[in-house]
Design an enzyme around this catalytic site. Structure first.
Site, PDB file in Angstrom:
ATOM      1  N   LYS A  30      42.714  23.300  33.591  1.00 19.23           N
ATOM      2  CA  LYS A  30      41.917  22.693  34.666  1.00 19.23           C
ATOM      3  C   LYS A  30      42.567  22.799  36.047  1.00 19.23           C
ATOM      4  O   LYS A  30      41.876  22.948  37.048  1.00 19.23           O
ATOM      5  CB  LYS A  30      41.668  21.207  34.361  1.00 19.23           C
ATOM      6  CG  LYS A  30      40.643  20.987  33.287  1.00 19.23           C
ATOM      7  CD  LYS A  30      40.632  19.538  32.836  1.00 19.23           C
ATOM      8  CE  LYS A  30      39.538  18.760  33.446  1.00 19.23           C
ATOM      9  NZ  LYS A  30      39.316  17.469  32.756  1.00 19.23           N
ATOM     10  N   ALA A  50      41.737  13.745  35.216  1.00 20.02           N
ATOM     11  CA  ALA A  50      40.654  12.775  35.006  1.00 20.02           C
ATOM     12  C   ALA A  50      40.748  11.619  35.991  1.00 20.02           C
ATOM     13  O   ALA A  50      39.750  11.238  36.626  1.00 20.02           O
ATOM     14  CB  ALA A  50      40.690  12.255  33.573  1.00 20.02           C
TER      15      ALA A  50
END
Ligand code: NAD
Length: 289
Positions: A73, A137
């Protein structure tokens, strides 16, 4: 072969490792089938070493897009043409859209979390939230919460590389939104207690509570919780982490990461197809009802 797959069917991928446990293929393929969309979603075991070649291959094959999970990511942006404003601010990408050879990186985790909170009937807008975790996140949630109108964020992290990066996130939030953000060291338990005491919501945005840290929580003392505090965990496997068990024992309303997983997927689905994911159907498919 599944009858709906033909020579015209377009591929959407998921690139991460480990990935075989993911619910995303089930979720997206059920949504494509329900809406009669001619896509197929497949998971590929891809780490950082294979990432550049994978993206090149996707370009060459004109794949419609993909989801990106750990450990890719925060690395994949190097191989893309553009980033959405949220992906730029977060320094992370979980969705890639290929528009005729132009690859754009998006992050839908923050929208996914905020939508799951609203779907559960909670409303943190204009209120104070305490959040632990400043990785991919956590940062996505903090940015989206600030953009959506959460009034105050008390942000905690251990003293690692994420703590250093969080200083920039806090600066960005304070300069570019109306939210007041402050960063604290998670080792300062008394500060955490103080910030939680007048928060509407508490969020765990770390992997503490899932393997290899399953059964663990940094909230050692139930007196840090009170029955009015809404306690959320981004972890969804297990569905009930040690934190959520502790919170339930105190009487707190709780929310696990399954809703975030569903709604980050729904936001990605909309980016690829232009259509709303049939949420009620997918909740049934994933046993979320
Ligand atoms: P990441 O590696 O980018 O960040 C990890 C975070 O955890 C950092 O803030 C780090 O400082 C913190 N941390 C690590 N070890 C710790 C410890 N021992 N004590 C306290 N904090 C610690 O990871 P991420 O992508 O942000 O993922 C974090 C969690 O969120 C994972 O469990 C992941 O499965 C989950 N997640 C859920 C969804 C969803 O849709 N529900 C989406 C993305 C991530």
């Amino acid at each position: 072969m599944e009858p709906r797959i033909t020579g015209h069917t377009e591929l959407i991928g998921l690139i991460a490792t480990p990935i075989r446990h993911s619910s995303s293929p089930k979720m997206h393929n059920a949504a494509f089938a329900k809406l009669g969309l001619d896509y197929a979603y497949l998971a590929f075991e891809v780490g950082n070493e294979q990432l550049e070649d994978t993206i090149k291959g996707f370009r060459a094959m004109n794949v419609r897009g993909c989801n990106v999970s750990m450990p890719n990511k925060t690395v994949v942006h190097k191989y893309l043409d553009k980033l959405s404003p949220a992906a730029e601010l977060c320094g992370a990408v979980n969705t890639i859209v290929n528009d005729n050879g132009v690859l754009t990186g998006h992050i839908t985790d923050g929208v996914g979390f905020m939508t799951s909170v609203a779907d559960a009937g909670f409303d943190p807008i204009g209120k104070k939230v305490t959040i632990v975790g400043c990785g991919g996140a956590g940062t996505a949630i903090q940015i989206q919460a600030a953009l959506d109108g959460v009034a105050e964020l008390a942000i905690f992290n251990i003293q690692d590389a994420c703590f250093e990066r969080a200083k920039q996130t806090v600066k960005d939030i304070n300069e570019k939104t109306n939210c007041k953000a402050t960063l604290y060291d998670l080792a300062d338990t008394e500060e955490l207690r103080k910030q939680m005491a007048d928060s509407y919501m508490f969020i765990n945005a770390t992997g503490v509570g899932m393997k290899p840290l399953e059964g663990q929580t940094y909230i050692k003392d139930a007196s840090m919780l009170r029955p009015e505090l809404i306690v959320c965990d981004v972890v969804y496997s297990p569905a009930k982490t040690a934190l959520l068990e502790l919170a339930e024992s105190v009487g707190c309303p709780t929310l696990n990461g399954l809703g975030m997983m569903l709604f980050q997927g729904a936001a990605a689905f909309k980016l690829w197809t232009g259509q709303e994911m049939p949420i009620d159907h997918i909740k049934e498919v994933l046993n979320l009802k």
